[in-house]
Design a protein around this motif. Structure first.
Motif, PDB file in Angstrom:
ATOM      1  N   VAL A 191       0.697  -1.170   0.086  1.00 53.89           N
ATOM      2  CA  VAL A 191      -0.210  -0.154  -0.076  1.00 53.89           C
ATOM      3  C   VAL A 191       0.754   1.316   0.446  1.00 53.89           C
ATOM      4  N   ALA A 192       0.563   2.280  -0.785  1.00 48.80           N
ATOM      5  CA  ALA A 192       0.893   2.937  -0.450  1.00 48.80           C
ATOM      6  C   ALA A 192       0.347   5.055  -0.820  1.00 48.80           C
ATOM      7  N   LYS A 193       1.002   5.677   0.234  1.00 45.20           N
ATOM      8  CA  LYS A 193      -0.031   6.477   0.055  1.00 45.20           C
ATOM      9  C   LYS A 193       0.772   8.348  -0.123  1.00 45.20           C
ATOM     10  N   PRO A 194       0.537   8.535  -1.498  1.00 45.15           N
ATOM     11  CA  PRO A 194       1.369   9.623  -1.377  1.00 45.15           C
ATOM     12  C   PRO A 194       0.873  11.339  -0.618  1.00 45.15           C
ATOM     13  N   GLN A 195       1.723  12.392   0.054  1.00 42.60           N
ATOM     14  CA  GLN A 195       0.987  13.179   0.097  1.00 42.60           C
ATOM     15  C   GLN A 195       2.405  13.839  -0.611  1.00 42.60           C
ATOM     16  N   LEU A 196       1.323  15.364  -1.085  1.00 47.79           N
ATOM     17  CA  LEU A 196       1.642  16.446  -1.265  1.00 47.79           C
ATOM     18  C   LEU A 196       2.379  17.318  -0.693  1.00 47.79           C
TER      19      LEU A 196
END
Length: 547
Positions: A154-159
Motif C-alpha cells: 500500500v502506498a499513500k502519497p502526500q504532496l
C-alpha cells in the motif's frame, strides 16, 4: 531498533505578513520545563506570536506560509523557546521547522531554522500524479528488499514542499508499506520530485535495531498495577496509565498512517499480582521487561529532564509484546503511540525487551516530538544516536545489578548466532564492523545505524573520556580520531547537554556540524561559555573529527 514517524497535533498559528498580524492559538507547554514562577503557556505563546510577526523577514515567513506550534520550553530563568513547523500554500514543508528564542521578558533573542533558503514556488500543481508517485514508492520498497516476497503493498502519497535537499521544490512524500513472507511489516518513505518524477531521497520508516515481576533480563522488578475486580491489570496509573498487552503473535494489517487495523494487544492480567517466571515459557515474563522498561524510561525523563511522558503531556504509551513470528525487531510507532516487541528467532536474538532497547525506542518518540530529526543522511544518524545515548543513560539510571549500565547497545538480546556481543559499541563504534568512529564527508551516505557511530563516539568520550576503563563489568576503551586525550565530564552532564540541544536547538535538518553548534550552545546555557564543560564538548567533537 525501530521507530515510526508522526505529526504533532498542535494547534495552528497563521502568519499573515501582508496584514502584519499574527494569530496564534494555544499550543503545548512541556510539563516540568517551566519555572514555578515563570511565564505561563498563554503568555509564552503570545510573546512568540508578536516576535514571529516582527521577525517575519528574518525567519523567511511570507503571506503564503502558516506555522504550527510543535513544542514550548521555558527555562528556569524565564527564557522561552518555541518550536514551529510551517506550511507553504497549505502544503507541509519538509525542513520548514524553526525554533524562536525569547528572553525572560518575551523579547526576541535568536532563532534556529532547518533551512534558510527562500521559500517560493511558481506553482503547487504536480506534473507527476499521485498514483504514479505511489507506484514509484512501492517499486522503491521492493528494490530495498530484494529477495523478499512482499505482499499487501500500500502506498499513500502526500504532496509537500521539500526544503531539505537544496532549493525548495514540490515533492511527493509517500509512505509505502507491506509485509514480508512471515507477515512482518516493511515500510519505506520515498521522496519524489513532483515535477520530474526523480527520486530525491528514501529511508526506512521502521528504524531497526534490535506488582513485582520476574523479568527475562532485569531480575525481579517492582510494578505498579491496577486492580480490576478479582484480578490485576498490567496498567500503571502512576505513569499515565501506561500498559502492556499481548498480541498473541499477530501482526498489523498496515502501519503508520496507513494502518487501518493494528494487531490487538489486550492488557495482560494476573490473579495474584506476581507476574512472570523469568523464563520465556511464561508469556508474562517478556511483558514484565516491557513494562519495567517503560516505567524506567518514564522515570528517567521525568526525574532527570523534567519531561512527564514521552510527549511531555503526562500521558502514557503502551507496549505490545509477542508480536509476529520470530520477529527480530522492536519499534516505536507514533501512529499508536506504542512500543512493539518481537520475540526474536532464538538464534540471532531473544525477545527484544531489554532495558536499553526500551529506552532507545521510546527516545525515538521524544525526538519526533521535539527536533524531529529526518531519518536520512546525517540527521538520521543523529536521530539514531539520540536513541542510543538516552537508551544507555536509562540503563545507567536504573542501576539494576542484573543489567549493569554499560556503553553497549542490545547486549542482553543478542544470541551466539549474531556473531558478536552487542548491536553497537559506543566507545569504539567500528567494533561492529560497520559503524563510523570518525566524521568524514561521506558519513551521511551510510545507513543511519552506522552513521550514528560518530555521535555515539562523541557521547562516550564526553561522558567517560578517552583511554581504557571497566564500566559495568565490561572493558571499554575510548579511542580518539586525532590521538588527543579527552577528559570526561560524566554521564549526567552529557544527558543534560544532549537533551537541551535536542529540545531547544536541533531541527529536522541538523547535521554533525550543526550538532556541534547545538551542543556547544546547550553547554553555554547550562554551564557558561568559559566552563570546563563547554571546552569538553568542543574537545569531544574534535576527537571524532567534527570541527
Amino acid at each position: 531498533m525501530s521507530r515510526t514517524r508522526h505529526t504533532r497535533g498542535s494547534r495552528l498559528a497563521t502568519v499573515g505578513m501582508s496584514a502584519a498580524a499574527t494569530t496564534l492559538l494555544a499550543g503545548a507547554l512541556s510539563p516540568g520545563a517551566a519555572a514555578a514562577d515563570g511565564p505561563g503557556r498563554d503568555t509564552v505563546l503570545g510573546n512568540a506570536a508578536t516576535v514571529i510577526a516582527d521577525q517575519a523577514a528574518r525567519l523567511g515567513l511570507t503571506s503564503d506560509q502558516s506555522t504550527k506550534v510543535r513544542d514550548v520550553i521555558v527555562d528556569a530563568d524565564g527564557a522561552q523557546h518555541v518550536r514551529y513547523d510551517r506550511t507553504y500554500r497549505q502544503l507541509p514543508v519538509l525542513g520548514g521547522d524553526f525554533v524562536v528564542h525569547l528572553t525572560a521578558a518575551g523579547d526576541f533573542s535568536g532563532a534556529e531554522r532547518a533551512t534558510t533558503r527562500p521559500l517560493s514556488l511558481t506553482n503547487v500543481e504536480p506534473s507527476v500524479s499521485a498514483p504514479k508517485a505511489a507506484d514509484l514508492a512501492t517499486a522503491a520498497l521492493r528494490l530495498a528488499n530484494v529477495g523478499e516476497t512482499l505482499r499487501g503493498l500500500v502506498a499513500k502519497p502526500q504532496l509537500v514542499v521539500d526544503a531539505l535537499h537544496g532549493k525548495p521544490k514540490l515533492a511527493w512524500r509517500t509512505e509505502a508499506t507491506g509485509k514480508d513472507s512471515l507477515g512482518n511489516p516493511m515500510a519505506r518513505v520515498v521522496l519524489t520530485d513532483a515535477v520530474t518524477g526523480k527520486q530525491i531521497d528514501a529511508w526506512d520508516s521502521i528504524e531497526t535495531a534490535a506488582g513485582d515481576g520476574r523479568s527475562l533480563y532485569s531480575g525481579t522488578v517492582p510494578l505498579q498495577t491496577t486492580k480490576s475486580g478479582s484480578t490485576y491489570q498490567l496498567t500503571d496509573p502512576t505513569r499515565g496509565n501506561t500498559y502492556t498487552g499481548d498480541t498473541r503473535n499477530k501482526t498489523d494489517s498496515c502501519i503508520l498512517i496507513l494502518c487501518y487495523k493494528r494487531a490487538a494487544a489486550p492488557v495482560l492480567t494476573d490473579a495474584d499480582n506476581h507476574w512472570g517466571t523469568g523464563a520465556t515459557s511464561s508469556r508474562a515474563s517478556a511483558a514484565v521487561d516491557a513494562q519495567y522498561g517503560t516505567d524506567t524510561t518514564w522515570d528517567y525523563y521525568k526525574k532527570t529532564h523534567g519531561r512527564t511522558g514521552i510527549a511531555g503531556d503526562g500521558k502514557g504509551s503502551y507496549n505490545r509484546v509477542h508480536y509476529g513470528s520470530a520477529y527480530n525487531n522492536a519499534f516505536w510507532d507514533d501512529g499508536c503511540f506504542c512500543m512493539t516487541y518481537g520475540d526474536g528467532d532464538g538464534t540471532t536474538f531473544g525477545p527484544l525487551v531489554s532495558l536499553d532497547v526500551s529506552g532507545h525506542e521510546m527516545s525515538h518518540g521524544v525526538t519526533s516530538k521535539t527536533a524531529a530529526l529526518t531519518y536520512s543522511g546525517e540527521p538520521g544518524g543523529l536521530n539514531e544516536a539520540t536513541s542510543d545515548i538516552f537508551g544507555t543513560l536509562v540503563e545507567f539510571y536504573a542501576a539494576n545489578p542484573s543489567d549493569p549500565g554499560d556503553w553497549r547497545i542490545g547486549e542482553k538480546v543478542v544470541k551466539s548466532g549474531f556473531g558478536r556481543s552487542a548491536l553497537r559499541y559506543m566507545d569504539q563504534p567500528s567494533k561492529d564492523g560497520n559503524s563510523a568512529d570518525c566524521w568524514t564527508s561521506s558519513v551521511g551516505n551510510l545507513d543511519v545505524h552506522y552513521s550514528s557511530g560518530v555521535a555515539n563516539h562523541f557521547a562516550y568520550l564526553l561522558a567517560e573520556g578517552s583511554g581504557p576503563k571497566t564500566i559495568g563489568g565490561v572493558a571499554h576503551n575510548g579511542t580518539t580520531c586525532d590521538g588527543a586525550k579527552v577528559t570526561g565530564i560524566g554521564r549526567a552532564k552529557l544527558g543534560a547537554i544532549w537533551y537541551r540541544a535536542l529540545t531547544v536547538y536541533m531541527t529536522s535538518s541538523t547535521k554533525y556540524a550543526g550538532a556541534r553548534t547545538a551542543t556547544l550552545s546547550a553547554a553555554k546555557d547550562l554551564y557558561g561559555a568559559g566552563s570546563a564543560e563547554y571546552a569538553a564538548v568542543g574537545a569531544a567533537w574534535s576527537a571524532v573529527s567534527v570541527k
